[in-house]
Design a protein around this motif. Structure first.
Motif, PDB file in Angstrom:
ATOM      1  N   SER A  21      -7.120  12.138   6.237  1.00  0.00           N
ATOM      2  CA  SER A  21      -5.779  12.696   6.018  1.00  0.00           C
ATOM      3  C   SER A  21      -5.695  13.534   4.753  1.00  0.00           C
ATOM      4  O   SER A  21      -4.669  14.148   4.503  1.00  0.00           O
ATOM      5  CB  SER A  21      -4.761  11.557   5.932  1.00  0.00           C
ATOM      6  OG  SER A  21      -5.065  10.686   4.852  1.00  0.00           O
ATOM      7  N   PHE A  44       5.595   8.767  -4.795  1.00  0.00           N
ATOM      8  CA  PHE A  44       4.978   7.858  -3.830  1.00  0.00           C
ATOM      9  C   PHE A  44       5.896   7.674  -2.627  1.00  0.00           C
ATOM     10  O   PHE A  44       7.120   7.805  -2.733  1.00  0.00           O
ATOM     11  CB  PHE A  44       4.693   6.504  -4.477  1.00  0.00           C
ATOM     12  CG  PHE A  44       3.852   6.597  -5.718  1.00  0.00           C
ATOM     13  CD1 PHE A  44       2.476   6.596  -5.634  1.00  0.00           C
ATOM     14  CD2 PHE A  44       4.445   6.729  -6.969  1.00  0.00           C
ATOM     15  CE1 PHE A  44       1.695   6.697  -6.777  1.00  0.00           C
ATOM     16  CE2 PHE A  44       3.683   6.833  -8.120  1.00  0.00           C
ATOM     17  CZ  PHE A  44       2.296   6.823  -8.018  1.00  0.00           C
ATOM     18  N   ASP A  45       5.280   7.377  -1.474  1.00  0.00           N
ATOM     19  CA  ASP A  45       6.088   7.146  -0.285  1.00  0.00           C
ATOM     20  C   ASP A  45       6.690   5.740  -0.330  1.00  0.00           C
ATOM     21  O   ASP A  45       6.547   5.015  -1.318  1.00  0.00           O
ATOM     22  CB  ASP A  45       5.263   7.362   0.988  1.00  0.00           C
ATOM     23  CG  ASP A  45       4.162   6.324   1.153  1.00  0.00           C
ATOM     24  OD1 ASP A  45       4.030   5.453   0.269  1.00  0.00           O
ATOM     25  OD2 ASP A  45       3.448   6.375   2.161  1.00  0.00           O
ATOM     26  N   SER A  63       0.842  -1.186   0.000  1.00  0.00           N
ATOM     27  CA  SER A  63       0.000   0.000   0.000  1.00  0.00           C
ATOM     28  C   SER A  63       0.884   1.246   0.000  1.00  0.00           C
ATOM     29  O   SER A  63       1.865   1.318   0.743  1.00  0.00           O
ATOM     30  CB  SER A  63      -0.906   0.002   1.235  1.00  0.00           C
ATOM     31  OG  SER A  63      -1.638   1.195   1.323  1.00  0.00           O
ATOM     32  N   TYR A  64       0.526   2.225  -0.845  1.00  0.00           N
ATOM     33  CA  TYR A  64       1.345   3.435  -0.986  1.00  0.00           C
ATOM     34  C   TYR A  64       0.479   4.686  -0.858  1.00  0.00           C
ATOM     35  O   TYR A  64      -0.728   4.662  -1.099  1.00  0.00           O
ATOM     36  CB  TYR A  64       2.034   3.467  -2.360  1.00  0.00           C
ATOM     37  CG  TYR A  64       3.054   2.368  -2.563  1.00  0.00           C
ATOM     38  CD1 TYR A  64       4.391   2.566  -2.249  1.00  0.00           C
ATOM     39  CD2 TYR A  64       2.679   1.132  -3.074  1.00  0.00           C
ATOM     40  CE1 TYR A  64       5.327   1.560  -2.448  1.00  0.00           C
ATOM     41  CE2 TYR A  64       3.601   0.118  -3.269  1.00  0.00           C
ATOM     42  CZ  TYR A  64       4.919   0.346  -2.949  1.00  0.00           C
ATOM     43  OH  TYR A  64       5.850  -0.656  -3.140  1.00  0.00           O
ATOM     44  N   ARG A  65       1.146   5.773  -0.508  1.00  0.00           N
ATOM     45  CA  ARG A  65       0.509   7.092  -0.483  1.00  0.00           C
ATOM     46  C   ARG A  65       1.066   7.916  -1.636  1.00  0.00           C
ATOM     47  O   ARG A  65       2.282   8.020  -1.815  1.00  0.00           O
ATOM     48  CB  ARG A  65       0.789   7.800   0.839  1.00  0.00           C
ATOM     49  CG  ARG A  65       0.253   9.229   0.919  1.00  0.00           C
ATOM     50  CD  ARG A  65       0.471   9.795   2.312  1.00  0.00           C
ATOM     51  NE  ARG A  65       1.878   9.833   2.665  1.00  0.00           N
ATOM     52  CZ  ARG A  65       2.685  10.880   2.414  1.00  0.00           C
ATOM     53  NH1 ARG A  65       2.217  11.966   1.810  1.00  0.00           N
ATOM     54  NH2 ARG A  65       3.950  10.846   2.792  1.00  0.00           N
ATOM     55  N   GLY A 114       5.816   3.136   1.134  1.00  0.00           N
ATOM     56  CA  GLY A 114       4.819   2.076   1.137  1.00  0.00           C
ATOM     57  C   GLY A 114       4.874   1.218   2.391  1.00  0.00           C
ATOM     58  O   GLY A 114       5.818   1.277   3.180  1.00  0.00           O
ATOM     59  N   GLU A 150      -5.547  12.461   1.639  1.00  0.00           N
ATOM     60  CA  GLU A 150      -4.462  11.867   0.861  1.00  0.00           C
ATOM     61  C   GLU A 150      -5.020  10.835  -0.111  1.00  0.00           C
ATOM     62  O   GLU A 150      -6.085  10.271   0.105  1.00  0.00           O
ATOM     63  CB  GLU A 150      -3.444  11.191   1.783  1.00  0.00           C
ATOM     64  CG  GLU A 150      -2.707  12.147   2.699  1.00  0.00           C
ATOM     65  CD  GLU A 150      -1.837  11.414   3.717  1.00  0.00           C
ATOM     66  OE1 GLU A 150      -0.942  12.039   4.283  1.00  0.00           O
ATOM     67  OE2 GLU A 150      -2.081  10.203   3.945  1.00  0.00           O
ATOM     68  N   HIS A 179      -4.486   7.186  -1.691  1.00  0.00           N
ATOM     69  CA  HIS A 179      -3.831   5.916  -1.397  1.00  0.00           C
ATOM     70  C   HIS A 179      -4.094   4.934  -2.534  1.00  0.00           C
ATOM     71  O   HIS A 179      -5.114   5.021  -3.222  1.00  0.00           O
ATOM     72  CB  HIS A 179      -4.339   5.349  -0.077  1.00  0.00           C
ATOM     73  CG  HIS A 179      -3.922   6.143   1.122  1.00  0.00           C
ATOM     74  ND1 HIS A 179      -2.841   5.824   1.891  1.00  0.00           N
ATOM     75  CD2 HIS A 179      -4.435   7.284   1.666  1.00  0.00           C
ATOM     76  CE1 HIS A 179      -2.706   6.701   2.865  1.00  0.00           C
ATOM     77  NE2 HIS A 179      -3.673   7.609   2.749  1.00  0.00           N
ATOM     78  N   ASP A 203      -8.606   9.323   1.082  1.00  0.00           N
ATOM     79  CA  ASP A 203      -8.729   9.278   2.540  1.00  0.00           C
ATOM     80  C   ASP A 203      -9.135  10.667   3.023  1.00  0.00           C
ATOM     81  O   ASP A 203      -8.322  11.595   3.030  1.00  0.00           O
ATOM     82  CB  ASP A 203      -7.392   8.864   3.163  1.00  0.00           C
ATOM     83  CG  ASP A 203      -7.513   8.583   4.657  1.00  0.00           C
ATOM     84  OD1 ASP A 203      -8.304   9.282   5.320  1.00  0.00           O
ATOM     85  OD2 ASP A 203      -6.820   7.689   5.161  1.00  0.00           O
TER      86      ASP A 203
END
Length: 877
Positions: A368, A398-399, A332-334, A401, A370, A372, A365
């Protein structure tokens, strides 16, 4: 044009899949020029990013004819990060060609592909490629193929010993073996039947780059394949959503029955009530070129325009089965959006991406603010960011994850939900049962139509399918669960669809809160080839996290290790392999599925999820008592239910069972007593036991220890007033009368009065209107003069929005809620918000309007006293 056969090409990355596709098209006469991947001119690598990277990213098709057989050739991605794109194609294949790299052998992803071919029951030809490279051994490869894929793998190349060839085929079937012993030979029809039944897998050796063995493979396909038989009734399977160069939405599908014609209106085969838009154009694609036609016969692969609501896996017409992908993302990533862009605006722009690849699960989301998503790996994210930049002009990143966990339950349990605010009513009871790993969520009903009409039952189950349900351990998605509707109740006057939805979600959640929950983590199947001296280190590392480890080979120089391990361990382990093998180790991984988490308490504590504070997923029920709504906690709700389901508890206990180790320790009567004790304690107290352990965090106490007096909370400015729009309209007499003639006028008058009111007070005002019945509605927030207007998204009520926002804003700001709804008032009070009735709000607004009018009158008098008329001015002068 009618395509008789659809053949897909599958392979591990770098096995030569696109090269073989090119060779088949060239040898089949579809291409005049043989392109190459490394020259960036391969016929099916139509995307610039594919040519740049040298890998297939998007599935594509090409048309060729060979010896009277019309073939649609489907090229699929080989990289594991694009497995979802590959799996989409499997549902429409008649046959498959699985490519094995002759120099590398069977890789981890090759095993995954083999299992998918088994799952979709696709007859398969095997092509062992790159046999022109040194140190390739056909006999050794055949031995490995039989060991890993079964004795049905038979060498179909040029062989001097014809009898031995027939003997290997004959052992695949007792019937064929009997005929062979009598006649001494095997007919082509018998061979094709064995292939169609997946008892025989012809193996061809060669080099696609040098066109070696390609003609033999084509001859084998034309000789031993069988043409599918299709019904007369129209049916089709959608496998992909795409867009052409002009942005036109394309639905790629296979016609599985009858004929599809332009201007036909097709229905969803799974949901018979669903009406799909009219087909406006039919195209036959070959790479990026296409021909337009008026109709497509059964067996055709085509792209159609006009189907605005289609999705991958959808069944149309006579097709009824809705396909669920076997391969699922495990990370899962932001998404990180540049500062000059609003994240929610970006999310709305990515609608096309969400349609084309639903498995990305792009979501917003609200908490937040954000975006995802789920992804297979970093290569997929790199490609995604490139596509977003190219198509939308947006720069995203992307972060790092995190692992995607899932949750299920250990034993069956009954879940109950009741939703009864004033003038609303619904009650729902479910039985939740665990299913084998990899089953996903299944929905069923055992409720009699005498208790709940079929339409109500379908509505309840349909509502469950439209949402990803969170578990109670970490808030991760639920899986491997059968949810059966047992019973329920409606009110002849006060029940609407939204009431069943609320009751159903609360019933599911209440059942989970009672159950013994299990945290699941994703696992990889791996194959590790490394120098023999490093084998001990690898065995030590893997033995710490898995018992499924096997030394496949060890010749003293190199060793091969195979097994399975958690994704959490494997994710960064490649760096360690590179270090201790000095760059000589080679690791391949393939997703295996989900299994019980090895360190659940650590993961639960790290994620810090508290199910009782998740206001988006309430487990408590709402009852009506003496004209007022009462919120009853989940562990007490059973005592207040209107429908008796005590008979189901006994049945659930029988199905629950116990592990063998526990059965040896306790008698059956002791086990039953223990289970009954748990139920009674949960219901009546005083022992509070449940199937999860909430994370215990140190809470900073807000009181003066010296005086032991609780301090009043300190709020930040500004204060907020949340107004339930339609609730107020129906509570104020003048607005209610106006709304009966013109609801828009009533809304406008309320907005104007609140705007004037805002000018006289130091509070931000958020006016909320229901839009949950608006199809495909998304949440919309606008600024009207000096107040905020919110129209909730589809399936979200104003009550739910106010409940959520009052909790979030109330953490730092003083919040007041204006509504006549007793439940919302109660919830607002629990969140620390102030309650304002419609009459109180009306009085406050009237007082502010009177104050405003007094100020205006006073200012008018002052201004009038200073006015000098022109004639008076001339006299004075």
């Amino acid at each position: 044009m009618k395509n008789d056969l659809t053949i897909g090409i599958l392979a591990h990355v770098d096995a030569g899949k696109t090269t073989l596709s090119e060779a088949l098209l060239f040898c089949g006469g579809a291409l005049q020029y043989l392109g190459r991947v490394d020259h960036q001119d391969a016929f099916l690598d139509t995307d610039s990013l594919e040519r740049k990277r040298g890998i297939t990213i998007f599935s594509k098709q090409a048309l060729l004819s060979y010896k009277g057989l019309d073939i649609t050739l489907m090229d699929t991605p080989g990289h594991i990060d694009f497995s979802s794109e590959m799996e989409k194609v499997l549902s429409v294949l008649d046959y498959a060609i699985l490519i094995i790299n002759g120099s590398d052998g069977i890789q981890g992803h090759s095993l995954t592909l083999w299992q998918l071919l088994q799952r979709y029951e696709i007859p398969t030809f095997i092509f062992i490629n790159k046999m022109d490279l040194p140190q390739t051994d056909a006999e050794k490869i055949m031995s490995v193929l039989r060991e890993r894929f079964g004795e049905g793998c038979v060498h179909f190349g040029k062989r001097p010993d014809q009898r031995h060839y027939f003997e290997e085929i004959a052992v695949c079937s007792e019937e064929v073996l009997t005929h062979f012993l009598k006649r001494g030979t095997i007919g082509d029809e018998e061979i094709s039947n064995l292939i169609a039944k997946r008892l025989l897998f012809p193996c061809y050796f060669g080099s696609a780059l040098k066109l070696s063995g390609v003609d033999e493979l084509l001859d084998g396909i034309s000789k031993f394949s069988q043409l599918p038989q299709y019904p007369d009734d129209f049916g089709a399977r959608v496998f992909k959503i795409g867009r052409d160069a002009q942005g036109m939405r394309l639905s790629y599908l296979k016609v599985t029955g009858g004929v599809l014609k332009t201007r036909d209106i097709v229905r969803d085969g799974h949901d018979k009530e669903g009406l799909i838009s009219k087909v406006t154009q039919i195209r036959f694609y070959s790479a990026d070129k296409y021909a337009v036609t008026e109709e497509a016969a059964a067996g055709s692969i085509c792209a159609v325009t006009g189907l605005s609501d289609s999705y991958p896996g959808q069944a149309l017409g006579a097709e009824t089965e809705l396909l669920v992908p076997a391969l699922q993302p495990v990370l899962s990533y932001r998404m990180i959006v540049s500062e000059e862009n609003d994240a929610f605006d970006v999310f709305k722009q990515l609608k096309d991406i969400r349609e084309e690849d639903p498995q990305l699960a792009l979501s917003w989301d609200k908490k937040s603010r954000e975006i995802h998503l789920l992804a297979m790996g970093e290569v997929q994210l790199e490609v995604l960011s490139h596509i977003i930049k190219e198509r939308f002009g947006l720069v995203v990143s992307f972060d790092a994850g995190r692992i995607l966990y899932k949750e299920t339950i250990a034993y069956p349990v009954i879940g109950m939900g009741h939703f009864e605010p004033l003038k609303h009513y619904a009650e729902v009871h479910f039985r939740l049962e665990p299913l084998p790993r990899g089953s996903g969520l299944h929905y069923d009903s055992s409720c009699s139509e005498d208790i709940l009409p079929r339409n109500d039952q379908n509505f309840i189950l349909n509502q469950l399918t439209q949402q990803v349900h969170a578990g109670v351990l970490t808030g991760s998605p639920l899986t491997d669960l059968r949810i059966t509707l047992l019973t329920g109740r409606a009110h002849p006057k006060h029940t609407v669809g939204g009431d069943f939805r609320e009751a159903a979600f609360r019933a599911l959640r209440q059942g989970l809160m009672q159950a013994k929950n299990i945290l699941l983590e994703p696992w990889y199947r791996f194959s590790l080839e490394l120098p023999a001296p490093s084998l001990g280190r690898a065995m030590t590392d893997f033995s710490r996290v898995s018992e499924d480890i096997l030394i496949q080979s060890n010749d003293g120089q190199y060793a091969r290790l195979q097994g399975s391990a958690p994704v959490a361990f494997m994710r960064d382990y490649l760096k360690e392999i590179t270090a201790y093998t000095h760059g000589l180790g080679r690791l391949s991984c393939a997703f295996m599925g989900f299994a019980a988490c090895s360190n659940p308490q650590e993961v639960i504590a790290d994620l810090g999820y508290n199910p009782e504070q998740d206001i988006s997923n309430p487990a408590d029920s709402v009852f009506c008592k003496q004209g007022a709504s009462v919120l009853v906690k989940w562990h007490q709700a059973q005592n207040f239910m209107h429908v008796d389901t005590s008979a189901y508890f006994k049945d659930t206990k029988k199905k629950a069972g116990r592990p063998a180790s526990e059965k040896n320790k306790k008698s059956a009567s002791q086990s039953l007593d223990d289970e009954l004790k748990v139920i009674f304690e949960r219901t009546y107290g005083p022992v509070k036991r449940r199937g999860f352990e909430p994370v215990k965090k140190k809470i900073q106490q807000n009181f003066d220890r010296s005086e032991n007096v609780i301090k009043a909370p300190i709020y930040e400015k500004p204060d907020y007033l949340l107004v339930d729009g339609y609730n107020i309209i129906h509570a104020w007499e003048e607005l209610r009368q106006l709304s009966s003639d013109n609801m828009d006028a009533a809304r406008q008058l309320l907005m104007d009065r609140l705007s004037n009111y805002r000018g006289m007070i130091d509070r931000e005002i958020i006016l909320v209107f229901d839009a949950y019945r608006v199809p495909s509605g998304v949440e919309n927030v606008t600024l009207y003069h000096n107040i905020h207007i919110v129209y909730t998204k589809e399936a979200e009520t104003a009550d739910a929005y106010i409940e959520k926002v009052s909790y979030e804003i109330g953490k730092k700001h003083r919040v007041s809620v204006a509504t006549a709804d007793g439940v919302i008032q109660l919830i607002a009070l629990c969140h620390g918000a102030l309650r304002i009735s419609p009459d109180m709000l009306k009085e406050e607004i009237a007082a502010s309007e009177a104050q405003m009018q007094a100020i205006l009158d006073k200012n008018y008098q002052k201004a009038s006293s200073r006015i000098v008329f022109p004639e008076e001015k001339s006299i004075e002068s």
